[in-house]
Design a protein around this motif. Sequence first.
Motif, PDB file in Angstrom:
ATOM      1  N   MET A 157      43.448  43.485 -50.937  1.00 47.99           N
ATOM      2  CA  MET A 157      44.759  43.996 -49.892  1.00 47.99           C
ATOM      3  C   MET A 157      44.540  44.533 -48.991  1.00 47.99           C
ATOM      4  O   MET A 157      44.784  44.224 -47.666  1.00 47.99           O
ATOM      5  CB  MET A 157      45.826  44.743 -50.602  1.00 47.99           C
ATOM      6  CG  MET A 157      47.029  45.238 -49.941  1.00 47.99           C
ATOM      7  SD  MET A 157      48.153  43.841 -49.819  1.00 47.99           S
ATOM      8  CE  MET A 157      49.709  45.188 -49.983  1.00 47.99           C
ATOM      9  N   ALA A 158      42.670  45.357 -49.109  1.00 49.36           N
ATOM     10  CA  ALA A 158      42.930  46.202 -48.196  1.00 49.36           C
ATOM     11  C   ALA A 158      41.587  45.792 -47.167  1.00 49.36           C
ATOM     12  O   ALA A 158      41.516  45.644 -46.134  1.00 49.36           O
ATOM     13  CB  ALA A 158      41.089  47.291 -48.938  1.00 49.36           C
ATOM     14  N   GLU A 159      41.358  44.154 -47.730  1.00 49.77           N
ATOM     15  CA  GLU A 159      40.873  42.996 -46.775  1.00 49.77           C
ATOM     16  C   GLU A 159      41.898  42.819 -46.006  1.00 49.77           C
ATOM     17  O   GLU A 159      41.486  42.072 -45.151  1.00 49.77           O
ATOM     18  CB  GLU A 159      40.468  41.846 -47.446  1.00 49.77           C
ATOM     19  CG  GLU A 159      38.685  41.106 -47.042  1.00 49.77           C
ATOM     20  CD  GLU A 159      38.525  40.198 -48.191  1.00 49.77           C
ATOM     21  OE1 GLU A 159      39.159  38.429 -47.625  1.00 49.77           O
ATOM     22  OE2 GLU A 159      37.400  40.728 -49.431  1.00 49.77           O
ATOM     23  N   HIS A 160      43.122  42.656 -46.426  1.00 52.26           N
ATOM     24  CA  HIS A 160      44.199  42.045 -45.517  1.00 52.26           C
ATOM     25  C   HIS A 160      44.247  43.132 -44.171  1.00 52.26           C
ATOM     26  O   HIS A 160      44.169  42.760 -42.860  1.00 52.26           O
ATOM     27  CB  HIS A 160      44.885  41.473 -45.891  1.00 52.26           C
ATOM     28  CG  HIS A 160      46.414  41.155 -45.207  1.00 52.26           C
ATOM     29  ND1 HIS A 160      45.937  40.510 -44.593  1.00 52.26           N
ATOM     30  CD2 HIS A 160      46.798  42.060 -44.498  1.00 52.26           C
ATOM     31  CE1 HIS A 160      47.307  39.661 -43.286  1.00 52.26           C
ATOM     32  NE2 HIS A 160      47.886  41.557 -43.931  1.00 52.26           N
ATOM     33  N   SER A 161      43.850  44.421 -44.737  1.00 52.94           N
ATOM     34  CA  SER A 161      44.379  45.234 -43.649  1.00 52.94           C
ATOM     35  C   SER A 161      43.014  45.007 -43.021  1.00 52.94           C
ATOM     36  O   SER A 161      42.949  46.035 -41.535  1.00 52.94           O
ATOM     37  CB  SER A 161      44.202  46.922 -44.719  1.00 52.94           C
ATOM     38  OG  SER A 161      44.391  47.685 -43.414  1.00 52.94           O
ATOM     39  N   ASN A 162      42.479  45.670 -43.231  1.00 46.69           N
ATOM     40  CA  ASN A 162      40.831  44.883 -42.697  1.00 46.69           C
ATOM     41  C   ASN A 162      40.287  44.184 -41.112  1.00 46.69           C
ATOM     42  O   ASN A 162      40.152  44.717 -40.083  1.00 46.69           O
ATOM     43  CB  ASN A 162      39.237  44.903 -43.035  1.00 46.69           C
ATOM     44  CG  ASN A 162      39.011  47.122 -43.863  1.00 46.69           C
ATOM     45  OD1 ASN A 162      39.465  47.921 -43.242  1.00 46.69           O
ATOM     46  ND2 ASN A 162      38.357  46.551 -45.229  1.00 46.69           N
ATOM     47  N   GLU A 163      41.124  43.565 -41.648  1.00 49.14           N
ATOM     48  CA  GLU A 163      41.310  42.166 -40.810  1.00 49.14           C
ATOM     49  C   GLU A 163      42.464  42.235 -39.707  1.00 49.14           C
ATOM     50  O   GLU A 163      42.134  42.039 -38.165  1.00 49.14           O
ATOM     51  CB  GLU A 163      41.893  40.636 -41.476  1.00 49.14           C
ATOM     52  CG  GLU A 163      40.494  40.158 -41.995  1.00 49.14           C
ATOM     53  CD  GLU A 163      40.750  39.100 -43.034  1.00 49.14           C
ATOM     54  OE1 GLU A 163      41.909  38.424 -42.201  1.00 49.14           O
ATOM     55  OE2 GLU A 163      40.155  38.348 -43.917  1.00 49.14           O
ATOM     56  N   LYS A 164      43.556  43.244 -39.597  1.00 49.08           N
ATOM     57  CA  LYS A 164      43.987  43.287 -38.507  1.00 49.08           C
ATOM     58  C   LYS A 164      43.715  44.524 -38.375  1.00 49.08           C
ATOM     59  O   LYS A 164      44.002  44.600 -36.938  1.00 49.08           O
ATOM     60  CB  LYS A 164      45.856  44.270 -39.546  1.00 49.08           C
ATOM     61  CG  LYS A 164      46.783  43.247 -39.825  1.00 49.08           C
ATOM     62  CD  LYS A 164      47.846  43.650 -40.106  1.00 49.08           C
ATOM     63  CE  LYS A 164      48.834  42.272 -40.138  1.00 49.08           C
ATOM     64  NZ  LYS A 164      49.992  42.938 -40.695  1.00 49.08           N
ATOM     65  N   HIS A 165      43.109  45.429 -38.523  1.00 47.48           N
ATOM     66  CA  HIS A 165      42.014  45.893 -37.818  1.00 47.48           C
ATOM     67  C   HIS A 165      41.282  45.816 -36.801  1.00 47.48           C
ATOM     68  O   HIS A 165      41.729  46.419 -35.483  1.00 47.48           O
ATOM     69  CB  HIS A 165      42.006  47.489 -38.920  1.00 47.48           C
ATOM     70  CG  HIS A 165      41.132  48.493 -37.789  1.00 47.48           C
ATOM     71  ND1 HIS A 165      41.675  50.101 -37.783  1.00 47.48           N
ATOM     72  CD2 HIS A 165      39.716  48.803 -37.989  1.00 47.48           C
ATOM     73  CE1 HIS A 165      41.075  50.506 -36.728  1.00 47.48           C
ATOM     74  NE2 HIS A 165      39.722  49.673 -37.560  1.00 47.48           N
ATOM     75  N   GLU A 217      40.771  42.543 -35.736  1.00 43.01           N
ATOM     76  CA  GLU A 217      42.238  42.303 -34.310  1.00 43.01           C
ATOM     77  C   GLU A 217      42.247  43.198 -33.929  1.00 43.01           C
ATOM     78  O   GLU A 217      42.669  42.745 -32.545  1.00 43.01           O
ATOM     79  CB  GLU A 217      43.329  41.233 -34.910  1.00 43.01           C
ATOM     80  CG  GLU A 217      42.480  39.790 -35.966  1.00 43.01           C
ATOM     81  CD  GLU A 217      43.803  39.935 -36.502  1.00 43.01           C
ATOM     82  OE1 GLU A 217      45.181  39.619 -36.597  1.00 43.01           O
ATOM     83  OE2 GLU A 217      43.262  38.727 -37.697  1.00 43.01           O
ATOM     84  N   SER A 218      43.260  44.374 -34.180  1.00 43.52           N
ATOM     85  CA  SER A 218      43.664  45.445 -33.207  1.00 43.52           C
ATOM     86  C   SER A 218      42.696  45.631 -31.930  1.00 43.52           C
ATOM     87  O   SER A 218      42.426  46.150 -30.761  1.00 43.52           O
ATOM     88  CB  SER A 218      44.012  46.136 -33.965  1.00 43.52           C
ATOM     89  OG  SER A 218      45.298  46.982 -33.094  1.00 43.52           O
ATOM     90  N   ARG A 219      41.590  46.159 -32.542  1.00 38.94           N
ATOM     91  CA  ARG A 219      40.334  46.449 -31.593  1.00 38.94           C
ATOM     92  C   ARG A 219      39.746  46.238 -30.622  1.00 38.94           C
ATOM     93  O   ARG A 219      40.111  45.769 -29.758  1.00 38.94           O
ATOM     94  CB  ARG A 219      39.679  47.201 -33.088  1.00 38.94           C
ATOM     95  CG  ARG A 219      40.056  48.240 -33.653  1.00 38.94           C
ATOM     96  CD  ARG A 219      38.284  49.456 -34.277  1.00 38.94           C
ATOM     97  NE  ARG A 219      37.489  49.064 -33.783  1.00 38.94           N
ATOM     98  CZ  ARG A 219      37.715  50.578 -32.945  1.00 38.94           C
ATOM     99  NH1 ARG A 219      38.404  51.052 -31.999  1.00 38.94           N
ATOM    100  NH2 ARG A 219      36.276  50.830 -32.587  1.00 38.94           N
ATOM    101  N   ALA A 220      39.647  44.013 -31.139  1.00 40.44           N
ATOM    102  CA  ALA A 220      39.401  43.560 -30.397  1.00 40.44           C
ATOM    103  C   ALA A 220      40.277  43.349 -29.180  1.00 40.44           C
ATOM    104  O   ALA A 220      39.648  43.412 -27.914  1.00 40.44           O
ATOM    105  CB  ALA A 220      38.705  42.122 -31.178  1.00 40.44           C
TER     106      ALA A 220
END
Length: 58
Positions: free
Chosen positions: A1-9, A11-14
């Motif tokens: 679950m934390a991994e999915h959150s990091n991916e979204k973060h 992508e958002s930062r990019a």
Amino acid sequence: MAEHSNEKHDESRARIERARLARIFGDVLPETTGDEQAGAEDTRSDQWFDRERPPHHY
């Protein structure tokens, strides 16, 4: 679950970073080049190449 959150973060930062760079530098490189766009035609004709050919290539 934390991994999915990091991916979204990430992508958002990019996305934010791309927007920041676009504001600073403008649209440096278009998504597609002129020859990739639909309906693009070669604007250089054989006549242009004949005019631009160096004399020693005749």
